[in-house]
Design a protein around this motif. Structure first.
Motif, PDB file in Angstrom:
ATOM      1  N   ILE A   8      25.095 -21.530  11.323  1.00  0.00           N
ATOM      2  CA  ILE A   8      24.249 -20.400  11.433  1.00  0.00           C
ATOM      3  C   ILE A   8      22.949 -20.976  12.312  1.00  0.00           C
ATOM      4  O   ILE A   8      22.793 -20.033  13.254  1.00  0.00           O
ATOM      5  CB  ILE A   8      23.636 -19.847  10.083  1.00  0.00           C
ATOM      6  N   MET A   9      22.520 -22.070  12.170  1.00  0.00           N
ATOM      7  CA  MET A   9      21.351 -22.438  12.922  1.00  0.00           C
ATOM      8  C   MET A   9      21.838 -22.502  14.442  1.00  0.00           C
ATOM      9  O   MET A   9      21.036 -22.221  15.344  1.00  0.00           O
ATOM     10  CB  MET A   9      21.082 -23.733  12.563  1.00  0.00           C
ATOM     11  N   ARG A  11      24.201 -20.910  15.945  1.00  0.00           N
ATOM     12  CA  ARG A  11      24.394 -19.566  16.486  1.00  0.00           C
ATOM     13  C   ARG A  11      23.040 -18.912  16.614  1.00  0.00           C
ATOM     14  O   ARG A  11      22.897 -18.178  17.609  1.00  0.00           O
ATOM     15  CB  ARG A  11      25.348 -18.634  15.482  1.00  0.00           C
ATOM     16  N   GLY A  12      22.035 -19.092  15.830  1.00  0.00           N
ATOM     17  CA  GLY A  12      20.820 -18.313  16.032  1.00  0.00           C
ATOM     18  C   GLY A  12      20.060 -19.318  17.210  1.00  0.00           C
ATOM     19  O   GLY A  12      19.453 -18.470  17.802  1.00  0.00           O
ATOM     20  N   MET A  13      20.205 -20.275  17.467  1.00  0.00           N
ATOM     21  CA  MET A  13      19.519 -21.040  18.458  1.00  0.00           C
ATOM     22  C   MET A  13      20.150 -20.405  19.861  1.00  0.00           C
ATOM     23  O   MET A  13      19.479 -20.281  20.833  1.00  0.00           O
ATOM     24  CB  MET A  13      19.507 -22.615  18.401  1.00  0.00           C
ATOM     25  N   LYS A  14      21.505 -20.357  19.894  1.00  0.00           N
ATOM     26  CA  LYS A  14      22.096 -19.956  20.899  1.00  0.00           C
ATOM     27  C   LYS A  14      21.649 -18.255  21.290  1.00  0.00           C
ATOM     28  O   LYS A  14      21.393 -18.201  22.619  1.00  0.00           O
ATOM     29  CB  LYS A  14      23.704 -19.716  20.912  1.00  0.00           C
ATOM     30  N   CYS A  15      21.561 -17.530  20.195  1.00  0.00           N
ATOM     31  CA  CYS A  15      20.973 -16.137  20.532  1.00  0.00           C
ATOM     32  C   CYS A  15      19.384 -16.311  21.061  1.00  0.00           C
ATOM     33  O   CYS A  15      19.101 -15.716  21.997  1.00  0.00           O
ATOM     34  CB  CYS A  15      20.901 -15.456  19.254  1.00  0.00           C
ATOM     35  N   LEU A  16      18.666 -17.189  20.593  1.00  0.00           N
ATOM     36  CA  LEU A  16      17.374 -16.958  20.920  1.00  0.00           C
ATOM     37  C   LEU A  16      17.425 -17.613  22.526  1.00  0.00           C
ATOM     38  O   LEU A  16      16.625 -17.245  23.315  1.00  0.00           O
ATOM     39  CB  LEU A  16      16.506 -18.094  20.005  1.00  0.00           C
ATOM     40  N   THR A  17      17.751 -18.623  22.648  1.00  0.00           N
ATOM     41  CA  THR A  17      17.803 -19.302  24.086  1.00  0.00           C
ATOM     42  C   THR A  17      18.355 -18.321  25.131  1.00  0.00           C
ATOM     43  O   THR A  17      17.919 -18.358  26.376  1.00  0.00           O
ATOM     44  CB  THR A  17      18.317 -20.802  24.085  1.00  0.00           C
ATOM     45  N   GLU A  18      19.604 -17.738  24.768  1.00  0.00           N
ATOM     46  CA  GLU A  18      20.250 -16.729  25.674  1.00  0.00           C
ATOM     47  C   GLU A  18      19.302 -15.607  26.069  1.00  0.00           C
ATOM     48  O   GLU A  18      19.104 -15.055  27.184  1.00  0.00           O
ATOM     49  CB  GLU A  18      21.700 -16.248  25.162  1.00  0.00           C
ATOM     50  N   GLN A  19      18.578 -15.042  24.973  1.00  0.00           N
ATOM     51  CA  GLN A  19      17.798 -13.754  25.300  1.00  0.00           C
ATOM     52  C   GLN A  19      16.274 -14.105  25.687  1.00  0.00           C
ATOM     53  O   GLN A  19      15.710 -13.584  26.415  1.00  0.00           O
ATOM     54  CB  GLN A  19      17.627 -13.092  23.716  1.00  0.00           C
ATOM     55  N   MET A  20      15.780 -15.395  25.264  1.00  0.00           N
ATOM     56  CA  MET A  20      14.304 -15.680  25.368  1.00  0.00           C
ATOM     57  C   MET A  20      14.185 -17.030  26.423  1.00  0.00           C
ATOM     58  O   MET A  20      13.097 -17.063  26.870  1.00  0.00           O
ATOM     59  CB  MET A  20      14.001 -16.250  24.063  1.00  0.00           C
ATOM     60  N   GLY A  21      15.319 -17.745  26.470  1.00  0.00           N
ATOM     61  CA  GLY A  21      15.019 -18.897  27.362  1.00  0.00           C
ATOM     62  C   GLY A  21      14.615 -19.953  26.327  1.00  0.00           C
ATOM     63  O   GLY A  21      14.171 -19.800  25.190  1.00  0.00           O
ATOM     64  N   ILE A  22      14.669 -21.298  26.874  1.00  0.00           N
ATOM     65  CA  ILE A  22      14.361 -22.452  25.900  1.00  0.00           C
ATOM     66  C   ILE A  22      13.022 -22.409  25.416  1.00  0.00           C
ATOM     67  O   ILE A  22      12.713 -22.766  24.262  1.00  0.00           O
ATOM     68  CB  ILE A  22      15.025 -23.699  26.328  1.00  0.00           C
ATOM     69  N   ILE A  23      12.245 -22.385  26.269  1.00  0.00           N
ATOM     70  CA  ILE A  23      10.664 -22.186  26.101  1.00  0.00           C
ATOM     71  C   ILE A  23      10.254 -21.596  25.346  1.00  0.00           C
ATOM     72  O   ILE A  23       9.512 -21.640  24.303  1.00  0.00           O
ATOM     73  CB  ILE A  23       9.902 -22.176  27.511  1.00  0.00           C
ATOM     74  N   GLU A  24      10.516 -20.192  25.579  1.00  0.00           N
ATOM     75  CA  GLU A  24      10.189 -19.001  24.503  1.00  0.00           C
ATOM     76  C   GLU A  24      10.750 -19.256  23.051  1.00  0.00           C
ATOM     77  O   GLU A  24      10.260 -18.905  22.127  1.00  0.00           O
ATOM     78  CB  GLU A  24      10.352 -17.800  25.189  1.00  0.00           C
TER      79      GLU A  24
END
Length: 75
Positions: A8-9, A11-24
């Motif tokens: 879950i973590m 997948r969540g990080m993948k979603c966040l980084t794909e949508q926001m980029g690593i910094i955001e």
């Protein structure tokens, strides 16, 4: 089959980084931790402030801009 905490973590990080980029994504996580963010409370307050018509309209707009491609399994 339920996903493990690590899955879950990831997948969540993948979603966040794909949508926001690593910094955001990192900023988002630090804000959540620092503010002791309660997603359930936020979601309740967010939706309580909207009419059913607004929710329906936003859901329709989202569906139109993000069509579900399907993932049917062929037998």
């Amino acid at each position: 089959m339920t996903a493990s905490t690590v899955e879950i973590m990831n997948r969540g990080m993948k979603c966040l980084t794909e949508q926001m980029g690593i910094i955001e994504a990192e900023r988002f996580i630090s804000i959540i931790i620092r503010e002791k963010f309660d997603y359930t409370k936020w979601q309740r307050e967010y939706f309580d402030a909207k009419t059913p018509e607004e929710i329906s309209r936003e859901a329709s707009q989202y569906e139109q801009s993000h069509p579900f491609p399907g993932n049917a399994v062929r037998l």
